[in-house]
Enzyme design. Structure first.
Site, PDB file in Angstrom:
ATOM      1  N   GLU A   1       0.873  -1.289  -0.195  1.00 55.78           N
ATOM      2  CA  GLU A   1      -0.180  -0.056   0.229  1.00 55.78           C
ATOM      3  C   GLU A   1       0.954   1.171   0.108  1.00 55.78           C
ATOM      4  OE1 GLU A   1      -3.820  -1.586   1.929  1.00 55.78           O
ATOM      5  OE2 GLU A   1      -2.432  -1.052   3.322  1.00 55.78           O
TER       6      GLU A   1
HETATM    7  N1  IFG Z   1      -4.245  -4.003   4.437  1.00 52.87           N
HETATM    8  C1  IFG Z   1      -3.306  -3.566   4.996  1.00 52.87           C
HETATM    9  C2  IFG Z   1      -3.015  -3.673   6.491  1.00 52.87           C
HETATM   10  C3  IFG Z   1      -4.428  -3.635   7.454  1.00 52.87           C
HETATM   11  C4  IFG Z   1      -5.406  -4.400   6.792  1.00 52.87           C
HETATM   12  C5  IFG Z   1      -6.532  -4.393   7.586  1.00 52.87           C
HETATM   13  C6  IFG Z   1      -2.122  -5.322   4.088  1.00 52.87           C
HETATM   14  C7  IFG Z   1      -0.762  -5.811   3.564  1.00 52.87           C
HETATM   15  C8  IFG Z   1      -5.576  -4.089   5.227  1.00 52.87           C
HETATM   16  N2  IFG Z   1      -2.034  -4.113   4.440  1.00 52.87           N
HETATM   17  O1  IFG Z   1      -3.057  -6.043   4.356  1.00 52.87           O
HETATM   18  O2  IFG Z   1      -2.064  -2.884   6.947  1.00 52.87           O
HETATM   19  O3  IFG Z   1      -4.652  -2.247   7.466  1.00 52.87           O
HETATM   20  O4  IFG Z   1      -7.362  -5.638   7.148  1.00 52.87           O
END
Ligand code: IFG
Length: 488
Positions: free
Chosen positions: A301
């Site tokens: 992200e």
């Molecule tokens: N995605 C984000 C996490 C977390 C997650 C919550 C990944 C690799 C959503 N990154 O999953 O930091 O916020 O469900």
């Protein structure tokens, strides 16, 4: 296979044949190991400790003794090559029990199965006659705990290590940094922990591990046949870093610590040399603290990092990690950043391209967000957790396969599986247990047991029989309506 072919054993062993006769543990029962076999002696001492606590029996450990009636004997004699490091043979036949293995993990896992063959809470302490041959399908059977959004102190992490090791989970991935907090002391950049450690998501817990505490956790995990995999998330998810050191920011101004739940808004400055001094120091110290071969560098992200910056940053990160001698692990966005042979890519997004990772010489661990993200609610009414990826009931966490969940992969491409517990809404051990249990048992089985013959219809009844064991361990688990739970 009949309904009770595997009793209440989770994960399901490769082969189990029930024999006549029972082995009764009593005041004269001993645990014996050959002389000079440290792996057997250490697991025998562990077994004596846990069975002693359960039964109140003395269970002395005798070294240099041959197998004899009334003994639980651990030995490497007759342990075939095919068992690998983690496999074992367990035979309980009338007057003796023998666990055969080649390495500590195998003995340790044989002891976990033996525990599950005994009643979970009260006597008579009888083992049914059985011959078990068992070894894992995948090498990587992991659980990720996000200690950055909300911190988990050492005793709580040790409790989770004990519970997870009971299901033959062998990797604990600690997500040590994020926008909301930094959780490990780095001596060369102390404000990361001293200041960044004060942060947390709204309602979450702050704190950090000293280096001594981290080493203690790593040693505790190893004594439970588990490797610690530390993650420092870079270049995104870095507000706690940027808040701790103004000089790391593009404009030299530090942002406030972040207590919300948004993602993707922070990035390190790929064009600043100090960024790489920071990364070198942090990853260098972390590598020294970590006995295991893996360093997880996140990579997810990075929506505020241009692709060009991301590629530049990841290239430098590869060099830094290589210098520490560790293997780089990253979330699946690193595929677009450029992989190197030997990398481990953690697949989480539905749109991920694991086959591309394999083409670039990497291996993959499967953490599909719609099956293995255990911060997802069980159902619409679940108070804790989120639902952006899916609602994940117990059956949804179980009824999938790591090789076929994305097209085109073959067994050898997949290193294993990992469940992820993100903690934006999970601020206590009890809350963590509620979200992990019982879904993590299903994922442990996916990682360990043969694909052949695995089915929700059979597993749900075995899980139901396993319920009293979770109760006896005082696990605050979700009593899913999908499971016909047996009572203690
Ligand atoms: N995605 C984000 C996490 C977390 C997650 C919550 C990944 C690799 C959503 N990154 O999953 O930091 O916020 O469900």
């Amino acid at each position: 296979m009949n309904e009770t072919a595997f009793g209440n054993l989770i994960p399901r062993p490769v082969r189990a044949e029930w024999l006549s006769g029972v082995f009764s543990l009593g005041p004269d029962t001993k645990i014996s190991v050959p002389a000079g076999l440290d792996a057997a002696r250490e697991s025998a001492q562990y077994l004596a400790c846990v069975l002693g606590a359960l039964t109140g029996l003395p269970l002395p450990v005798l070294e240099g003794a041959a197998p004899r009636p009334g003994c639980i004997h651990l030995t490497d004699q007759g342990a075939p090559e095919g068992l690998g490091d983690e496999g074992y043979l367990l035979e309980a036949a009338g007057d003796r029990v023998v666990i055969r293995a080649r390495q500590y993990a195998g003995f340790f896992y044989g002891c976990q199965t033996l525990r599950q063959l005994l009643p979970p809470r009260r006597g008579p302490w009888q083992l049914p006659g059985v011959a078990i041959e068992d070894y894992p399908r995948f090498a990587w059977r992991g659980a990720m705990l996000d200690v950055a959004r909300s911190f988990f102190p050492v005793p709580e992490v040790k409790r989770l290590i004990d519970l997870l090791a009971g299901y033959k989970i062998n990797r604990l991935h600690l997500h040590l940094s994020d926008d909301q907090g930094w959780r490990i002391m780095i001596n060369s950049w102390p404000k990361l922990a001293l200041y960044g450690g004060r942060g947390a998501v709204e309602g979450g817990r702050s704190g950090y591990y000293t280096q001594a505490e981290f080493k203690d956790l790593a040693a505790y995990a190893r004594s439970r046949a588990m490797l610690l995999v530390p993650e420092i998330d870079l270049p995104g998810h870095t507000t706690a870093v940027l808040a701790s050191y103004p000089e790391l920011n593009r404009d030299g101004t530090a942002p406030e610590l972040y207590r919300g739940m948004k993602v993707g808004f922070s990035t390190l400055a790929a064009e600043k040399e100090i960024t790489y001094r920071f990364a070198t120091d942090v990853l260098g110290e972390l590598a020294q603290l970590t006995p295991g071969p893996y360093l997880h560098v996140g990579g997810d992200e990075a929506h505020s990092t241009t692709l060009e910056e991301y590629k530049l940053f990841l290239g430098r990160l590869h060099d830094l990690v290589a210098q520490t001698g560790k293997t780089l692990v990253g979330w699946d966005e690193i595929i677009q950043g450029g992989l190197r042979p030997g990398d481990v890519v953690q697949i989480w997004r539905k749109e991920a391209q694991p086959l591309e990772a394999v083409r670039q010489g990497a291996r993959v661990i499967m953490s599909p967000c719609h099956h293995a993200y255990l911060d997802m609610k069980y159902a619409a009414g679940t108070k804790l957790g989120q639902d952006w990826a899916a609602l994940i009931e117990v059956a949804d966490a179980y009824a999938w396969d790591p090789v076929s969940v994305y097209p085109g992969l073959s067994e050898g491409d997949v290193l294993g599986v990992e469940a992820a517990l993100w903690t934006e809404t999970i601020h206590s051990l009890k809350a963590a247990e509620y979200m992990l249990f019982p879904r993590i048992l299903g994922i442990a089985e996916i990682g360990w047991s043969p694909r052949q013959g695995r089915s929700w219809a059979e597993y749900r009844r075995r899980l139901a029989r396993h319920g009293p064991r979770l109760q006896a361990a005082d696990v605050h688990f979700y009593r899913s309506p999908q499971v016909p739970w047996e009572e203690d």
